[in-house]
Write a protein that holds these residues in place. Sequence first.
Motif, PDB file in Angstrom:
ATOM      1  N   GLU A   1     -17.742 -21.828 -47.206  1.00 25.57           N
ATOM      2  CA  GLU A   1     -18.973 -22.627 -47.146  1.00 25.57           C
ATOM      3  C   GLU A   1     -19.963 -22.015 -46.160  1.00 25.57           C
ATOM      4  O   GLU A   1     -21.160 -22.014 -46.390  1.00 25.57           O
ATOM      5  CB  GLU A   1     -18.661 -24.053 -46.752  1.00 25.57           C
ATOM      6  N   SER A   2     -19.474 -21.497 -45.037  1.00 25.20           N
ATOM      7  CA  SER A   2     -20.370 -20.927 -44.027  1.00 25.20           C
ATOM      8  C   SER A   2     -20.977 -19.610 -44.530  1.00 25.20           C
ATOM      9  O   SER A   2     -22.093 -19.288 -44.150  1.00 25.20           O
ATOM     10  CB  SER A   2     -19.637 -20.700 -42.704  1.00 25.20           C
ATOM     11  N   LYS A   3     -20.267 -18.870 -45.384  1.00 23.90           N
ATOM     12  CA  LYS A   3     -20.814 -17.630 -45.950  1.00 23.90           C
ATOM     13  C   LYS A   3     -21.920 -17.933 -46.958  1.00 23.90           C
ATOM     14  O   LYS A   3     -22.884 -17.176 -47.072  1.00 23.90           O
ATOM     15  CB  LYS A   3     -19.715 -16.802 -46.619  1.00 23.90           C
ATOM     16  N   ALA A   4     -21.751 -19.003 -47.707  1.00 24.98           N
ATOM     17  CA  ALA A   4     -22.716 -19.321 -48.770  1.00 24.98           C
ATOM     18  C   ALA A   4     -23.983 -19.939 -48.262  1.00 24.98           C
ATOM     19  O   ALA A   4     -24.613 -19.759 -47.385  1.00 24.98           O
ATOM     20  CB  ALA A   4     -22.098 -20.319 -49.732  1.00 24.98           C
TER      21      ALA A   4
ATOM     22  N   ALA B   1     -11.628 -22.819 -46.927  1.00 24.53           N
ATOM     23  CA  ALA B   1     -12.743 -23.501 -47.595  1.00 24.53           C
ATOM     24  C   ALA B   1     -13.932 -23.593 -46.647  1.00 24.53           C
ATOM     25  O   ALA B   1     -15.081 -23.382 -47.065  1.00 24.53           O
ATOM     26  CB  ALA B   1     -12.324 -24.894 -48.054  1.00 24.53           C
ATOM     27  N   ALA B   2     -13.698 -23.861 -45.379  1.00 20.98           N
ATOM     28  CA  ALA B   2     -14.789 -23.957 -44.409  1.00 20.98           C
ATOM     29  C   ALA B   2     -15.423 -22.597 -44.188  1.00 20.98           C
ATOM     30  O   ALA B   2     -16.642 -22.488 -44.038  1.00 20.98           O
ATOM     31  CB  ALA B   2     -14.249 -24.509 -43.086  1.00 20.98           C
ATOM     32  N   ALA B   3     -14.636 -21.528 -44.230  1.00 18.88           N
ATOM     33  CA  ALA B   3     -15.184 -20.171 -44.059  1.00 18.88           C
ATOM     34  C   ALA B   3     -16.048 -19.784 -45.250  1.00 18.88           C
ATOM     35  O   ALA B   3     -17.094 -19.146 -45.076  1.00 18.88           O
ATOM     36  CB  ALA B   3     -14.041 -19.168 -43.885  1.00 18.88           C
TER      37      ALA B   3
END
Length: 157
Positions: A154-157, A150-152
């Motif tokens: 969010e960082s892409k978006a 989920a954290a990965a």
Amino acid sequence: MNREKLIKMAGAVRTGGKGSVRRKKKAVHKTTTTDDKRLQSTLKRIGVSAIPAIEEVNIFKDDVVIQFVNPKVQASIAANTWVVSGSPQTKKLQDILPGIINQLGPDNLDNLRRLAEQFQKQTPAGGAAAAQEEDDDDVPELVPGETFEAAAEESKA
């Protein structure tokens, strides 16, 4: 011995053809100590120089001390190479420790104390607790309800 056997043995010793002089003694080829010569030439290439007036060298390894009395010591500081040659004696640390403490002096005695403390921390009884404390400091815990995926995203978006 019979005559045929003697003639056969005499023929094996001749250096030339029939009628030539026999060798008096068979040549024995000695194997030279090439390992020592190669080692000395390699050390010379590195640039080691002899260090005079060293009476004793002690190498500490676990509970054992390898002790050289009156060794030949050569060193190359630039190459970080030390060569100690002589006859070693293997002794237990407990047997040699009182004599070494007298030679250390106050500065090196503190270093020996620190080494002893590190050695005690590395033992199996205290080693597991110390390793667990270090692991807690290195990796932070995840926030409840969040995952790495989920954290990965969010960082892409």
